[in-house]
Design a protein around this motif. Structure first.
Motif, PDB file in Angstrom:
ATOM      1  N   PHE A 145      22.101  46.822   2.365  1.00 34.81           N
ATOM      2  CA  PHE A 145      21.756  48.068   1.674  1.00 34.81           C
ATOM      3  C   PHE A 145      21.284  49.089   2.704  1.00 34.81           C
ATOM      4  O   PHE A 145      20.630  48.733   3.693  1.00 34.81           O
ATOM      5  CB  PHE A 145      20.611  47.863   0.661  1.00 34.81           C
ATOM      6  N   THR A 156      19.166  53.519  -0.324  1.00 35.44           N
ATOM      7  CA  THR A 156      19.231  52.731  -1.559  1.00 35.44           C
ATOM      8  C   THR A 156      17.906  52.019  -1.813  1.00 35.44           C
ATOM      9  O   THR A 156      17.396  52.004  -2.942  1.00 35.44           O
ATOM     10  CB  THR A 156      20.379  51.701  -1.477  1.00 35.44           C
ATOM     11  N   LEU A 195      24.898  50.816  -5.505  1.00 39.39           N
ATOM     12  CA  LEU A 195      25.027  49.451  -6.029  1.00 39.39           C
ATOM     13  C   LEU A 195      26.312  49.325  -6.830  1.00 39.39           C
ATOM     14  O   LEU A 195      26.347  49.594  -8.027  1.00 39.39           O
ATOM     15  CB  LEU A 195      23.817  49.088  -6.903  1.00 39.39           C
ATOM     16  N   LYS A 233      27.888  44.218  -4.926  1.00 37.26           N
ATOM     17  CA  LYS A 233      26.515  44.126  -4.425  1.00 37.26           C
ATOM     18  C   LYS A 233      25.533  43.779  -5.543  1.00 37.26           C
ATOM     19  O   LYS A 233      24.555  43.058  -5.321  1.00 37.26           O
ATOM     20  CB  LYS A 233      26.115  45.433  -3.741  1.00 37.26           C
ATOM     21  N   LEU A 234      25.802  44.291  -6.720  1.00 36.99           N
ATOM     22  CA  LEU A 234      24.936  43.966  -7.849  1.00 36.99           C
ATOM     23  C   LEU A 234      25.008  42.465  -8.146  1.00 36.99           C
ATOM     24  O   LEU A 234      23.988  41.819  -8.393  1.00 36.99           O
ATOM     25  CB  LEU A 234      25.348  44.770  -9.076  1.00 36.99           C
ATOM     26  N   GLY A 246      21.581  41.500  -6.879  1.00 36.08           N
ATOM     27  CA  GLY A 246      20.787  42.066  -7.967  1.00 36.08           C
ATOM     28  C   GLY A 246      19.576  41.221  -8.334  1.00 36.08           C
ATOM     29  O   GLY A 246      18.440  41.715  -8.384  1.00 36.08           O
TER      30      GLY A 246
END
Length: 669
Positions: free
Chosen positions: A601, A605, A626, A630-631, A635
């Motif tokens: 990140f 972010t 995101l 990436k989520l 997450g």
């Protein structure tokens, strides 16, 4: 426009022979396709990259390339150039081929894309046969979204044949200014890239750069064979970068003071002209507690690769380098770029300083500049290789750089003007000349004294000397050299006791910068120019900047106290602990995966997460940066960091309450 409306309108315009109806139907189909492409581009932006809207010219560039058009894109570093070819590569059928000179960075670029769920690969000389064969097979099978190639590979018939066996969606020519033969980063292999348009005329090409004067812009267009390309030019302004140029006075100590006062613990780049200076500066910083590594072409390839990798993966490391370092560095949290020597051109300076603050957060471009820089650069031009036209061009580049250093006007406005753009106002409010207006003075008499001394030495004695001897004569110093040559007998001896040595050196520097004097020979002796006569003849007034009485630094109102570095991320105090907890988690992930922290990140972010404190995945998904991949990957881990930090904060508060209660009830009741 929906399909029903299109059908109704086309029905109304059908002619007797049906031609008008077909034309309207074709136009409607084209409009519908374009609208579909725009929608798909936006969906891709959100799904892959985690953003809901494009910035500036991105939408227009992407729409044009997705529709099959060629483009030349001038956009500043950090302006989002890569999206302009990455999204067309993902939306159009086939594989986007990116031509890039950055072999050492291709692995990191591919890692960053794979972290987003993009099927990316590269082919270059660092791979063995089996690695190349695997990537080639993936390309031919249509299993790659983006393929990176070095420009020299496109001189190989085998590479051209390989591309013919697959489907290419778009050709992106990154760092396109490398095609400019008079430019600061010329790469001969770029001259052969016109073959792409000749061999694949139906595949759109997009040439991108962050650095181009109008002349370089034209050269890119001509040499890459893009006569029909649409041109997109964003503002070159980088408002988050504060430009500062200070007088040289023990530059390594000035640099150390700058880092300790303003950028302690920050990642940054320090540029020096020579390899020796790079080594000594890196050693000096290390001795004084600043983590630093050298980088220059004299180091072996393994050492350079290790130092570059450390810079990309570690937080707070300083790289001291020659101009061999930096192109294509995607590290977003470089908080400063410092120059201890004068760059050769404004293009080079802009390109190098642009490596700071790619994430849009406050950053600094700092330079120490003095008389010896001017003398050295003039000597390099005169003694360097190349014909007279080359020397004239190099001299004009240097003149523009000196004008930027000596200006009393807004530095940002002068930078933009060099690239043919206008600043939004007369003052930017974020450069040293705007924050603390420099004083000027009428230096005509002082200039006449210096030039008269040069005249006396040449005409009366047939001698030429450098700045040091000129200053000693003006100050009336009876040094051994002055006595040896009887310079104390000159009529100009001692006529300059109204100024200090530093001020006289400033006068000479500004005379050189304005072309009113020059240097020649191995020892940099001062000589007159054609323009000198206008000063000696009292035909021209010479305005000069006043030399600062104290070491120039950041204006007091703008200084950051030691220990306040983290405020640079623009966060309220209560959000800083969360931000630091997220950075610590990101550092762990970076080490585990062997990728730079920004691949996980960006700071920007993490800043948004620390500010909004999302409670679940749905809220987290609304934040910029995101995408789906990436989520899915991070997450839950991010939410756990927030929850753990929240429990820690609650526990601390509970302990505080308990201790307070105990103090109020000593009996224990």
């Amino acid at each position: 426009m929906d399909g029903t409306v299109v059908t109704d309108r086309t029905a109304e315009t059908v002619g007797a022979d049906g031609t008008a109806g077909r034309d309207a139907l074709n136009a409607a189909a084209a409009a519908s396709a374009a609208e579909g492409s725009r929608s798909e581009a936006l969906r891709t932006l959100s799904r892959v990259f985690g953003y809901d809207t494009f910035r500036g010219e991105q939408q227009a560039v992407i729409d044009h390339v997705v529709d099959g058009g060629d483009a030349v894109v001038l956009m500043p570093t950090g302006g989002g150039k890569s999206l302009c070819y990455q999204i067309p590569a993902l939306v159009r059928p086939g594989t986007g081929v990116v031509v890039s000179p950055l072999i050492a960075l291709m692995q990191d670029q591919v890692d960053a894309l794979r972290a987003l769920g993009v099927r990316a690969g590269f082919i270059n000389s660092t791979q063995d046969f089996e690695e190349r064969r695997l990537v080639e097979a993936e390309f031919v099978a249509g299993e790659l979204d983006i393929l990176y190639l070095a420009p020299e590979r496109l001189r190989m018939q085998g590479t051209l044949d390989l591309l013919s066996r697959g489907t290419v969606s778009v050709f992106a020519i990154d760092e396109a200014h490398c095609v400019a033969q008079w430019g600061h980063d010329f790469r001969p292999d770029y001259l052969a890239l016109a073959v792409l348009g000749e061999r694949w005329p139906d595949v759109p090409r997009i040439a991108l750069t962050a650095t181009a004067t109008p002349a370089t812009h034209r050269e890119i267009t001509e040499r890459l064979g893009l006569p029909e390309a649409r041109h997109f030019e964003a503002s070159f302004d980088r408002p988050n970068i504060q430009y500062r140029i200070v007088g040289k006075d023990d530059p390594k100590k000035q640099l150390l003071r700058f880092l300790r006062e303003e950028h302690e613990g920050d990642a940054g780049i320090v540029y020096c002209l020579s390899r020796n200076s790079v080594e000594k500066t890196a050693e000096f910083l290390e001795r004084n507690g600043v983590p630093a590594v050298p980088y220059h072409a004299g180091l072996d390839g393994g050492t350079r690769a290790r130092h570059q990798s450390r810079f990309l993966r570690e937080e707070g490391l300083v790289v001291v380098a020659t101009i061999a370092f930096g192109m294509g560095i995607d590290k977003p949290d470089v908080r400063f770029v410092a120059h201890l020597d004068l760059p050769k051109s404004v293009e080079g300076y802009y390109q190098e300083t642009g490596r700071a603050g790619r994430d849009g957060l406050p950053s600094t471009a700092w330079m120490a500049y003095g008389l010896q820089d001017v003398v050295q650069q003039r000597k390099l031009i005169q003694s360097g290789e190349g014909d007279e036209a080359f020397r004239r061009r190099a001299a004009s580049h240097l003149d523009a750089m000196l004008a930027l250093c000596e200006t009393v006007q807004c530095r940002r406005a002068q930078l933009l003007a060099y690239f043919g753009q206008e600043a939004s106002g007369q003052k930017c409010g974020n450069c040293d000349t705007c924050l603390t207006a420099p004083e000027t003075w009428d230096g005509t008499v002082a200039a006449q004294k210096v030039l008269s001394t040069v005249v006396r030495l040449q005409r009366e004695r047939g001698q030429k000397f450098g700045t040091g001897q000129i200053v000693d004569i003006l100050l009336g110093r009876k040094t051994a050299k002055v006595i040896q040559f009887d310079h104390d007998q000159l009529s100009v001896f001692g006529i300059g006791d109204d100024l200090s040595e530093a001020e006289w050196r400033g006068v000479v520097r500004q005379l050189l910068a304005q072309g009113l004097a020059s240097v020649e020979g191995e020892y940099g002796t001062l000589v007159l120019t054609d323009a000198s006569a206008t000063v000696l003849g009292r035909e021209r007034e010479v305005l000069m900047r006043k030399e600062p009485k104290r070491p120039a630094g950041r204006p007091k109102s703008e200084r950051t106290a030691k220990g306040e570095r983290k405020q640079a991320v623009d966060l309220p105090e209560e959000a800083l602990p969360v931000f630091e907890a997220l950075r610590a988690w990101r550092a762990d992930q970076s080490r585990e995966q062997g990728v730079p922290a920004y691949v996980i990140f960006h700071d920007a972010t993490l800043r948004e997460i620390a500010l909004s404190l999302p409670a679940d995945l749905t809220q987290l998904a609304q934040l910029p940066g995101l995408g789906e991949k990436k989520l899915a990957n991070y997450g839950e881990a991010v939410l756990k960091v927030l929850a753990d930090h929240g429990r820690l904060e609650a526990g601390t508060a509970l302990e505080d309450d308990s201790s307070s209660s105990g103090a109020e009830s000593p009996s224990g009741d």
